[in-house]
Structures are given as C-alpha cells and as structure tokens.
Design an enzyme around this catalytic site. Sequence first.
Site: not given
Length: 432
Positions: A251, A288, A327, A359, A387
């Site tokens: 995180g 992690e 994103r 589009c 990501y």
Amino acid sequence: MSNTPAAGVLPGHPFVHLRADQLFVEEVALSELAAAHGTPLFVYSKGAMLNALAAYQRGFAGRDAQICYAMKANSSLGVLQVFAQAGCGFDIVSGGELERVLAAGGDARKIIFSGVGKTPREMRRALEVGIGCFNVESEAELHVLSRVAGELGRRAPVSIRVNPNVDPKTHPYISTGLKGNKFGVAHEETLRIYQVAASLPGLQVVGIDCHIGSQITEVTPYLDAMDRVLDLVDAIEAAGISLHHIDFGGGLGIDYQGDTPPAADSLWAQLLAKIDARGHGRKKLMIEPGRSLVGNAGVCLTEVLYVKPGEQKNFCIVDAAMNDLPRPAMYQAFHRILPVAPPAASATVACYDVVGPICESGDWIGRDRELRVQGGEILAVLSAGAYCMSMASNYNTRGRAAELLVDGAKVHMIRERESTADQMRHERLVLA
Ligand code: LLP
C-alpha cells in the site's frame, strides 16, 4: 548500471533523467527506443526496481522478514524475474498469477495467496506446489480450504486477513481496510474465526494478515492499523493459538504529482519500533508491496497523432489509450506527461487534454496540460510501471503494447507487441 540514481533526475523518478534535453531511462534515450520499437511502448528500469526494493531491505536489516512483491501491480514475466532473482517472494491473487511466478523462476515456498474468491481448483494447485501461506478472507473460505487440503492429505498454512477498520485516506476504490469493504474479516469477529481455523483438520494457523489500501502517503494509518493488528495478536495468542508471522500487506504510495509518501525504510523504522515495544519483535514479518516497487520504474511512450484545437478545449490525440493506461479513466489518476526530446520550433504551446483514440469520452490520459507539441512527437507518461500493463485490455481491438526492460545501457524486450492475430487466436467463426 549499478542501482545508484543518476544526476539530473526527475523528482520521484531516480532512474529517469534529462541529458542534453533528451529524456533517458538509465543509459538509454527514450526517443531511440520509440524509433526502434514503435509506440505505445512501456519502458522499465531494472535499477529503479532494485533501488525501491533496497529501501525495504534496509528497513528490515537484521530481521526475519520476507518481502512478497504484490505482482498484480505488474505481472510481466521479465519484471517477476527481477524480483525472483533478488530473493523476493510474491503475493498472488489467482491461479494465473501462481503460474506466472513459477514460470519466472520464483520460489513457491515464498508465495502468499491473497484474495476474497479463491476457487478450490486454485487452492489445490497452490497446495500441490507448496506455497508458503494462504491469506484467508472469510470463514466460508476456511472450510473449503480445509476440505481441499484434507483431500490432498495436507494441512494448508493459513493467515486470516483482518480488517482493522482504519481509513487509509486514499481513493475509495483502492481503500480496503474499512468496514464497508469486501476484504478481510471484521476486527470483532477475528478471534472467533481464528478459533474455527485452529479447529479445522486441514489447516495450520501460521500468521495474521492485514492490508488497508493502496497509494497511502501518510504514516498515521499504518501506525493505527499496526496497533489494531497487535491487539488482535495478543488476543489470539492469549487464546492459545500461536502466530509465527505478521503480514502487514502493501500500500505504500509513490510520487505521481508531488506526493510525499514516507520512504519505506523510515516507515518501517516506526512500525518496527511499535512491534518491538509490544513484545513481538521476534516474529517473522511479511509485507506485500506492489506499486512502490515498480510504479516509478516505468514510463509509457506514446506518439502524438494529431493536435486538434477547439473552442473550449484543445486536444492532443496520442496513440496510447485507456486500454494501455486505465488509471486516469478509472480513478481520475494523475500521471506526469513529458516530451522525450525538445519539441520542434513549429510546435505551439497550449493547454491540452491528452486523449487516446478509443471511442469513449473517458479515454483521457491527462487533462489541462501545458504542452508544446505537434504531430509525430513522442511523449513519456510517467509513473507507468504499476497497474498499467497489468490492467491493460484489448478494448477497441487494440493490441497490448510492447515492454522493454532497461539495465544500464542494455535493453531487453520482455514482451512483444500483441498482434491482431494474437487477439483473435481463441475465437471461432460458427456460421457457414
Ligand atoms: N496486498 C493486497 C492484499 C492487495 O490487495 C494489494 C493491492 C497489495 C498488496 C499491493 O498494494 P500496493 O503496494 O500496490 O499499493 N489498480 C489500483 C490499485 C489496486 C490495488 C489493489 N490491491 C491503482 O491503479 O491505483
């Protein structure tokens, strides 16, 4: 190149730098890569990944700790190999991610399997290859895992993911540790669920797990979550269930737009002080991290196709789109956008929305950006290591981009550009 950052670097991007007006990743000019390999093109710095990893390694020096790269951030084999060779474990969330780790040479024993919806088939395969731990997210999952392990004559190592009900102060879509989220088990329910786990024949309780969200830039949510987790550790151990490790999730945020997250080593100095003060300093620690290991190690190169002035807005239309860089469309996320070389004298300075060819009005990459551009120029979208490719799609039948890994002056192609034939390979025509 060693993993020492070069001079003239961009803030937050120690391995991206300007040299004689040209943007470089490590020792390689991005304009040359775009010319040689086409666009859209992801370029990753191996040095930046190892540098980011080193901050965690410093934080854990002298401790029994395991860094499990959360590969959902970027699951390309060439990226996984960098972390596998550096001794990392992996945090996975699907059977597909498991196979990728194995294909990249990762050690199965250092894999932890997270996620709210593991299937019996995924559990079986993970048990067969001998993964390190399952992070279980519900009572129902405990029962299924115990049964599957029993069928194989094994005991599955488990942690339970607890939901500490702490606000990570990040985007609602990437905050996971609050009561209303689907993740983990409620704080108040944790002890009872640990007792269930301890009673099931196919399970062996080994740890406790928590992950509160992503792109966290403040220390306080982490400190609060650690307090809540340590309260639970005390309660669980008082009930006679011993815990071998504490998994504190990932995180930690990165600098997208002048964000100032704590450095991994200073964050962990504070968290370790708390763990020590509460008498748990000898437990194994697992983390992690995803974004903070790869996010600012990558850029996406894209060519300006057209400049389209308008009455209300000017558009800079590029060949990368929301299928490559999802994103902004999904989280209104900001990525810096820079030219890779000085713009042509004929290019005009204006305020542009940088948009892709898809589009959808939501297909934008940057809004209200002051740029001096014209068709044919190459732009670099920064902070594109996490990501982006792992969330890329084929929408509008756009092939996924190619990926390069730069190591000093060496350039390795780690993924070829996806062709239209690749995309159609598994489809069938049925009408005569
Ligand atoms: N562990 C678990 C259980 C997770 O769910 C996640 C991320 C991580 C670790 C790694 O978190 P990181 O260190 O990367 O923040 N697509 C979103 C981010 C989704 C994060 C999902 N879970 C984005 O582009 O911002």
